[in-house]
Design an enzyme around this catalytic site. Structure first.
Site, short mmCIF file in Angstrom:
data_model
loop_
_atom_site.label_atom_id
_atom_site.label_comp_id
_atom_site.label_asym_id
_atom_site.label_seq_id
_atom_site.Cartn_x
_atom_site.Cartn_y
_atom_site.Cartn_z
N GLY A 155 -26.16 -85.85 -126.57
CA GLY A 155 -25.72 -84.87 -125.56
C GLY A 155 -24.38 -85.33 -125.05
O GLY A 155 -24.01 -86.49 -125.26
N CYS A 207 -28.48 -91.60 -129.38
CA CYS A 207 -27.26 -91.54 -128.56
C CYS A 207 -27.62 -91.23 -127.10
O CYS A 207 -28.29 -92.02 -126.45
CB CYS A 207 -26.28 -90.54 -129.16
SG CYS A 207 -24.63 -90.70 -128.47
N TYR A 208 -27.24 -90.06 -126.59
CA TYR A 208 -27.61 -89.72 -125.21
C TYR A 208 -29.13 -89.81 -125.05
O TYR A 208 -29.63 -90.26 -124.01
CB TYR A 208 -27.14 -88.29 -124.88
CG TYR A 208 -27.54 -87.82 -123.49
CD1 TYR A 208 -26.78 -88.14 -122.38
CD2 TYR A 208 -28.70 -87.05 -123.30
CE1 TYR A 208 -27.16 -87.73 -121.11
CE2 TYR A 208 -29.08 -86.64 -122.04
CZ TYR A 208 -28.31 -86.97 -120.95
OH TYR A 208 -28.68 -86.55 -119.70
N HIS A 257 -25.69 -92.59 -134.59
CA HIS A 257 -26.22 -91.33 -135.13
C HIS A 257 -26.77 -91.52 -136.55
O HIS A 257 -26.00 -91.49 -137.51
CB HIS A 257 -25.12 -90.26 -135.14
CG HIS A 257 -24.78 -89.76 -133.77
ND1 HIS A 257 -25.48 -88.75 -133.16
CD2 HIS A 257 -23.84 -90.16 -132.89
CE1 HIS A 257 -24.98 -88.54 -131.95
NE2 HIS A 257 -23.99 -89.37 -131.76
N GLU A 306 -28.34 -89.42 -138.26
CA GLU A 306 -28.38 -88.14 -138.99
C GLU A 306 -27.10 -87.84 -139.76
O GLU A 306 -27.11 -87.01 -140.65
CB GLU A 306 -28.70 -86.98 -138.02
CG GLU A 306 -27.61 -86.63 -137.01
CD GLU A 306 -27.60 -87.51 -135.76
OE1 GLU A 306 -28.15 -88.62 -135.81
OE2 GLU A 306 -27.02 -87.10 -134.74
N ASP A 344 -30.06 -63.64 -147.00
CA ASP A 344 -31.19 -63.66 -146.08
C ASP A 344 -32.06 -62.41 -146.20
O ASP A 344 -33.28 -62.49 -146.31
CB ASP A 344 -30.70 -63.81 -144.63
CG ASP A 344 -29.82 -65.03 -144.47
OD1 ASP A 344 -29.91 -65.92 -145.32
OD2 ASP A 344 -29.04 -65.08 -143.51
N LYS A 385 -30.54 -72.23 -143.93
CA LYS A 385 -29.99 -71.51 -145.09
C LYS A 385 -30.42 -72.12 -146.43
O LYS A 385 -30.80 -71.40 -147.34
CB LYS A 385 -28.45 -71.52 -144.98
CG LYS A 385 -27.77 -70.52 -145.87
CD LYS A 385 -27.80 -69.17 -145.23
CE LYS A 385 -26.98 -68.13 -145.89
NZ LYS A 385 -26.94 -66.92 -145.05
#
Ligand code: XMP
Length: 512
Positions: free
Chosen positions: A55, A82-83, A170, A172, A228, A368
């Protein structure tokens, strides 16, 4: 049996969707919830693990997103990032300090507690990605520091008995060398998940749910030919066959052959009622004399909905209305508020005088790439599943200035040559988006002994991850040469081809 779910609790970090995707890549179903979700609501998901996201703020600011510390007592494994790590420390009674300088970028991480479940098969020193100013200066009671960096004494901490884990960096992002391994360890070593959430089970589960929900009623779906709505159509066809009607409004502004491909695919390969409304003439008459790009967009959008809803109003109001909304359409990324709904062309609200039994969005929880995987499993052709992004107003914004049938035709032909050459060269997969533009200007040329005065065609090709920024693609000169030769030889009324070498910013991907 309820599917194993991990909740990503969104505190407003910029990588929240990425965290969720990483979890799903491990075969674990995952949802993003805003930090405003109550603990009671959160418990209803029966999460097997929770991840606090990053954040933008300092935990000590009153306006910063907080959460009740009771969440730490649920006996559900939590990973703070993190945050989210600082918040866990703050909730547990630790101290957060403000560093004089921001630590940003690649940093060497040293694992100081190799027996940590989170760091199994992670090298003792490796590279991680940091982006913070505040840091945990005193870990809360009961927590052990498990990794550090030169500027961050507590780069990771844990309280294994309570299943609480936190990392300042992080995991990710790809820059963190062992990031995937760390997330995998959280899911499998800490949460003990099985990782059995697969696209096959998604299709089976969704088909069963759709059948139960729809019963013997009808369903109508607006098919655009985009990924989609095509995948939603294929899924609904599998579930209810002929109870489904797909309405395809063909404005005559698609790339060459695309309208026919959509029709052939859905009439030939899938069980459903398919209605194609060809209305190029109506669209062009509305666009006559209009040159302003925004006005063109507005006219095309309005006309599209008029045609579509007139059809629906007249015939299909008893059953359900389906659309191809996907997960990112529903998430306002980075605001810590996943409940906010974006206005997006994928999400359409029926007009007030049109009533349905309900709205069905079978892809609303998928990203997606997952939608594409489902499309492939359902047997949709590669051209539809991997279709490039295409603006809603179609070639209407690639013919610059007034749109006429002749100009649309010239552009479709030039664009088809471009696509053919790029496909033959094997260069297709390395481009994010490529297309031809008709700037609407003419230039002088010479063919044989005669002077010509004909249209210029511009070629646009870009590479990008997110379309927010883009770089012009360095297409080999010989390929550009072949494209130019063929367009000029094969497309009437074109005597010059130029290549657009503008990045975004300052340019945009489309010309209008
Ligand atoms: P720009 O031109 O804004 O394009 O750099 C970024 C991406 O968005 C697509 N695009 C649109 N998509 N309706 C859409 O659904 C539109 O009006 C529209 N305009 C641009 C564009 O093709 C690119 O992929």
């Amino acid at each position: 049996m309820k599917k194993e779910t991990v909740i990503v609790l969104d505190f407003g970090g910029q990588y929240n969707q990425l965290i969720a995707r990483r979890v799903r890549e491990n075969g674990v179903y995952c949802e993003i919830l805003p930090y405003t979700t109550s603990l009671e609501e959160l418990k209803e998901y029966e999460p097997k693990g929770i991840i606090f996201t990053g954040g933008p703020n300092s935990v000590y600011l009153e306006e910063s997103p907080h959460y009740t510390a009771d969440i730490l007592k649920l006996d559900i494994p939590i990973l703070g990032i993190c945050y989210g790590a600082q918040l866990m420390a703050y909730m547990g009674g630790g101290t957060i300090a403000h560093a004089p300088t921001r630590e940003y970028g690649r940093v060497e991480l040293t694992v100081t507690r190799p027996e940590s479940r989170l760091f199994q098969e992670v090298r003792q020193t490796s590279v991680c990605w940091m982006s913070h100013t505040d840091y945990i200066s005193v870990a809360p009671e009961g927590f052990t520091i498990s990794a550090s960096t030169a500027n961050c004494p507590c780069a990771a901490m844990e309280y294994p008995e309570k299943k609480l884990y936190a990392v300042q960096f992080h995991p990710e992002v790809t820059h963190t060398e062992f990031g995937r391994q760390i997330l995998k360890n959280f899911l499998f070593e800490v949460c003990g998940l099985s990782g059995d959430w697969k696209m096959d089970s998604f299709i089976e589960d969704t088909v069963a749910k759709l059948r139960a929900q729809i019963g013997d009623k009808g369903v109508v779906l607006g098919l655009s030919g985009g990924v989609d709505s095509s995948v939603a159509a294929a899924l609904l066809s599998r579930a209810v066959g002929k109870q489904l009607t797909c309405v395809f409004v063909d404005q005559g502004l698609m790339r060459k052959g695309e309208g026919d491909l959509v029709e052939q695919t859905f009439t030939g390969m899938f069980d459903m009622n398919f209605l194609r409304i060809n209305c190029q003439e109506e669209f062009l008459s509305k666009l006559k004399g209009v040159t302003d790009p925004e006005e063109k967009r507005k006219i095309i959008g309005t006309e599209f909905f008029n045609v579509f809803w007139d059809e629906i109003r007249a015939r299909y109001q008893d059953g359900f209305f389906a659309q191809g909304t996907i997960y990112p359409d529903r998430i306002e990324s980075g605001k810590g508020d996943a409940a906010t709904i974006k206005t997006h062309h994928n999400m359409v609200k029926p007009p007030k005088d049109v009533h349905f039994a309900g709205i069905i969005e079978p892809l609303k929880d998928l990203f997606k790439d997952e939608v594409r995987a489902v499309g492939e499993k359902l047997g949709l052709p590669k051209e539809l599943v991997w279709r490039q992004p295409f603006p809603g107003p179609g070639l209407g914004v690639r013919v610059i200035g007034e749109v006429t049938a002749e100009k649309v035709h010239i552009l479709q032909e030039a664009d088809a040559v471009l696509r053919d050459e790029v496909a033959k060269s094997g260069y297709e997969d390395s481009l994010a988006q490529f297309f031809a533009v008709l700037p609407g200007v003419k230039s002088v040329g010479v063919m044989g002994d005669a002077r010509t005065y004909e249209y210029v065609v511009a070629i646009r090709a870009v590479n990008t991850d997110d379309f927010m920024t883009a770089d012009w693609a360095r297409i080999p000169y010989d390929l550009l040469g072949r494209i130019s030769n063929r367009i000029i030889n094969e497309v009437d009324q074109v005597n010059r081809v130029v290549y657009d070498i503008t990045s975004k910013p300052p340019g945009t991907v489309e010309w209008e």
